[in-house]
Scaffold this motif. Structure first.
Motif, PDB file in Angstrom:
ATOM      1  N   ASN A 213       0.809  -1.229   0.000  1.00 32.15           N
ATOM      2  CA  ASN A 213       0.000   0.000   0.000  1.00 32.15           C
ATOM      3  C   ASN A 213       0.840   1.276   0.000  1.00 32.15           C
ATOM      4  O   ASN A 213       0.480   2.256  -0.647  1.00 32.15           O
ATOM      5  CB  ASN A 213      -0.973  -0.021   1.178  1.00 32.15           C
ATOM      6  CG  ASN A 213      -2.063  -1.052   0.967  1.00 32.15           C
ATOM      7  OD1 ASN A 213      -2.416  -1.349  -0.176  1.00 32.15           O
ATOM      8  ND2 ASN A 213      -2.576  -1.616   2.039  1.00 32.15           N
TER       9      ASN A 213
ATOM     10  N   ILE B  37     -11.184  -3.774   4.448  1.00 29.94           N
ATOM     11  CA  ILE B  37     -10.742  -3.694   3.049  1.00 29.94           C
ATOM     12  C   ILE B  37      -9.259  -4.062   2.898  1.00 29.94           C
ATOM     13  O   ILE B  37      -8.865  -4.623   1.882  1.00 29.94           O
ATOM     14  CB  ILE B  37     -10.992  -2.290   2.421  1.00 29.94           C
ATOM     15  CG1 ILE B  37     -10.752  -1.177   3.437  1.00 29.94           C
ATOM     16  CG2 ILE B  37     -12.396  -2.214   1.822  1.00 29.94           C
ATOM     17  CD1 ILE B  37     -10.949   0.221   2.887  1.00 29.94           C
ATOM     18  N   HIS B  38      -8.455  -3.782   3.930  1.00 33.55           N
ATOM     19  CA  HIS B  38      -7.040  -4.164   3.856  1.00 33.55           C
ATOM     20  C   HIS B  38      -6.898  -5.684   3.886  1.00 33.55           C
ATOM     21  O   HIS B  38      -6.058  -6.251   3.190  1.00 33.55           O
ATOM     22  CB  HIS B  38      -6.258  -3.581   5.038  1.00 33.55           C
ATOM     23  CG  HIS B  38      -5.984  -2.109   4.913  1.00 33.55           C
ATOM     24  ND1 HIS B  38      -5.628  -1.516   3.721  1.00 33.55           N
ATOM     25  CD2 HIS B  38      -5.993  -1.119   5.843  1.00 33.55           C
ATOM     26  CE1 HIS B  38      -5.419  -0.223   3.925  1.00 33.55           C
ATOM     27  NE2 HIS B  38      -5.655   0.045   5.192  1.00 33.55           N
TER      28      HIS B  38
ATOM     29  N   ASP C 104      -9.042  -7.840   2.863  1.00 34.03           N
ATOM     30  CA  ASP C 104      -9.578  -8.428   1.627  1.00 34.03           C
ATOM     31  C   ASP C 104      -8.687  -8.188   0.408  1.00 34.03           C
ATOM     32  O   ASP C 104      -8.773  -8.899  -0.593  1.00 34.03           O
ATOM     33  CB  ASP C 104     -10.966  -7.824   1.315  1.00 34.03           C
ATOM     34  CG  ASP C 104     -12.003  -8.229   2.351  1.00 34.03           C
ATOM     35  OD1 ASP C 104     -11.767  -9.239   3.050  1.00 34.03           O
ATOM     36  OD2 ASP C 104     -13.044  -7.544   2.448  1.00 34.03           O
ATOM     37  N   ALA C 105      -7.848  -7.162   0.487  1.00 32.92           N
ATOM     38  CA  ALA C 105      -7.105  -6.692  -0.682  1.00 32.92           C
ATOM     39  C   ALA C 105      -6.259  -7.762  -1.394  1.00 32.92           C
ATOM     40  O   ALA C 105      -6.286  -7.825  -2.628  1.00 32.92           O
ATOM     41  CB  ALA C 105      -6.240  -5.496  -0.297  1.00 32.92           C
TER      42      ALA C 105
ATOM     43  N   ASP D 279      -8.583  -9.832  -3.411  1.00 31.56           N
ATOM     44  CA  ASP D 279      -9.184  -9.048  -4.493  1.00 31.56           C
ATOM     45  C   ASP D 279      -8.146  -8.615  -5.530  1.00 31.56           C
ATOM     46  O   ASP D 279      -8.500  -8.150  -6.623  1.00 31.56           O
ATOM     47  CB  ASP D 279      -9.863  -7.783  -3.921  1.00 31.56           C
ATOM     48  CG  ASP D 279     -11.050  -8.127  -3.025  1.00 31.56           C
ATOM     49  OD1 ASP D 279     -11.560  -9.258  -3.143  1.00 31.56           O
ATOM     50  OD2 ASP D 279     -11.461  -7.275  -2.209  1.00 31.56           O
TER      51      ASP D 279
ATOM     52  N   THR E  40      -6.090  -6.069  -5.186  1.00 37.82           N
ATOM     53  CA  THR E  40      -6.081  -4.599  -5.272  1.00 37.82           C
ATOM     54  C   THR E  40      -5.125  -4.008  -4.238  1.00 37.82           C
ATOM     55  O   THR E  40      -4.796  -4.659  -3.249  1.00 37.82           O
ATOM     56  CB  THR E  40      -7.483  -4.013  -4.980  1.00 37.82           C
ATOM     57  OG1 THR E  40      -7.931  -4.534  -3.727  1.00 37.82           O
ATOM     58  CG2 THR E  40      -8.475  -4.354  -6.066  1.00 37.82           C
TER      59      THR E  40
ATOM     60  N   VAL F 298      -4.416  -0.142  -2.033  1.00 38.81           N
ATOM     61  CA  VAL F 298      -5.275   0.844  -1.379  1.00 38.81           C
ATOM     62  C   VAL F 298      -5.831   1.916  -2.331  1.00 38.81           C
ATOM     63  O   VAL F 298      -6.981   2.331  -2.210  1.00 38.81           O
ATOM     64  CB  VAL F 298      -4.557   1.458  -0.151  1.00 38.81           C
ATOM     65  CG1 VAL F 298      -3.414   2.381  -0.567  1.00 38.81           C
ATOM     66  CG2 VAL F 298      -5.513   2.177   0.767  1.00 38.81           C
TER      67      VAL F 298
ATOM     68  N   TYR G 124      -9.074   0.534  -4.137  1.00 37.48           N
ATOM     69  CA  TYR G 124     -10.257   0.010  -3.441  1.00 37.48           C
ATOM     70  C   TYR G 124     -11.497   0.769  -3.937  1.00 37.48           C
ATOM     71  O   TYR G 124     -11.395   1.941  -4.313  1.00 37.48           O
ATOM     72  CB  TYR G 124     -10.147   0.236  -1.930  1.00 37.48           C
ATOM     73  CG  TYR G 124      -9.041  -0.498  -1.195  1.00 37.48           C
ATOM     74  CD1 TYR G 124      -8.287  -1.502  -1.793  1.00 37.48           C
ATOM     75  CD2 TYR G 124      -8.762  -0.176   0.136  1.00 37.48           C
ATOM     76  CE1 TYR G 124      -7.281  -2.151  -1.087  1.00 37.48           C
ATOM     77  CE2 TYR G 124      -7.750  -0.820   0.843  1.00 37.48           C
ATOM     78  CZ  TYR G 124      -7.013  -1.806   0.223  1.00 37.48           C
ATOM     79  OH  TYR G 124      -6.019  -2.438   0.926  1.00 37.48           O
TER      80      TYR G 124
ATOM     81  N   THR H 216     -12.284   3.780   2.529  1.00 39.74           N
ATOM     82  CA  THR H 216     -11.173   3.816   1.561  1.00 39.74           C
ATOM     83  C   THR H 216     -10.414   5.135   1.668  1.00 39.74           C
ATOM     84  O   THR H 216      -9.183   5.159   1.676  1.00 39.74           O
ATOM     85  CB  THR H 216     -11.707   3.633   0.123  1.00 39.74           C
ATOM     86  OG1 THR H 216     -12.319   2.353   0.030  1.00 39.74           O
ATOM     87  CG2 THR H 216     -10.587   3.736  -0.894  1.00 39.74           C
TER      88      THR H 216
END
Ligand code: ATP
Ligand code: MG
Length: 213
Positions: A21, A170-171, A173-174, A177, A179, A181, A184, A190
């Motif tokens: 990130n 979200i971190h 899951d990244a 996914d 992705t 940061v 997102y 985000t």
């Protein structure tokens, strides 16, 4: 060009998340390469999932002994994700030999502090590489967690980034996914997550701006 190691022999401290990130945020203005020297290859797995969408270059399975040669490559910064265990100490030692700076992510838990201090005292300080501790995975819903951790780091007398990295789903899951940061889906969470890494990137810039030329 600067080589930045992301290191803490304590597992799960947030090294891989920080590497990916921070690299994403730095890539908004600089030429960035991420290097994975961790035999566990979490960064490589994440980068593979991201494929062409990654906003920076990536090098997998790099032999830490070859890192010095990478200094001639046309990048502004190289982030190196390192192993989170004691078995691979030799790899970390090789990285620290060439790194210009070390980011030491740690969970904001008292029990995580002694293993981090061990990495700093046994490997980072002997290498003479400047470093700062980065409080990571901070749960803002746990009252006093951030303040308690900041106080502990202060008491031990370790340099730390003023800004901490907050814990967001979200971190977590990244990597699945594929992705980073800056990619997102847009949301308030985000925006806050991006802001954490931008603040840390700015602190890095200001440290380097004050270094002797
Ligand atoms: N800011 C955060 N918010 C939420 N989850 C996080 C955050 N940072 C890390 N995590 C999660 O915590 C776990 C450990 O993080 P990470 O893999 O980045 O640590 P690490 O230091 O690289 O671990 P290792 O020592 O195994 O290499 C992962 O599941 C990751 O998704
Ligand atoms: Mg890792």
């Amino acid at each position: 060009m600067r080589i930045v190691a992301v290191a803490n022999q304590k597992g799960g401290a947030g090294k891989t998340t920080t590497t990916m990130n921070l690299a994403a945020v730095a890539a908004e203005h600089s030429r960035v390469l991420v290097v994975d020297v961790d035999p566990q290859q979490s960064t490589t797995w994440w980068a593979d999932t991201a494929g062409d969408a990654l906003p920076f270059d990536f090098a997998a399975e790099v032999d830490a002994a070859h890192l010095a040669r990478m200094r001639d490559l046309p990048y502004d910064v190289i982030f190196v994700d390192t192993p989170g265990n004691l078995t691979d100490s030799a790899i970390l030692e090789s990285v620290l030999e060439v790194a210009d700076f070390v980011i030491v992510p740690t969970e904001a838990e008292a029990l995580c502090v002694p293993p981090m201090v061990r990495t700093i005292q046994q490997l980072i300080e002997p290498a003479g590489t400047p470093f700062r501790v980065l409080l990571s995975k901070v749960d803002m819903r746990t009252a006093g967690q951030l303040e308690g951790a900041e106080e502990l780091i202060e008491t031990i007398g370790l340099p730390r980034f003023t800004r901490a990295i907050r814990r967001y789903k979200i971190h977590a899951d990244a990597p699945i996914d594929g992705t980073v940061v800056t990619q997102y889906p847009e949301s308030r969470q985000t925006a806050k997550a991006i802001d954490d890494y931008r603040a840390v990137a700015l602190e890095l810039m200001s440290i380097w701006a004050h270094e002797a030329p």
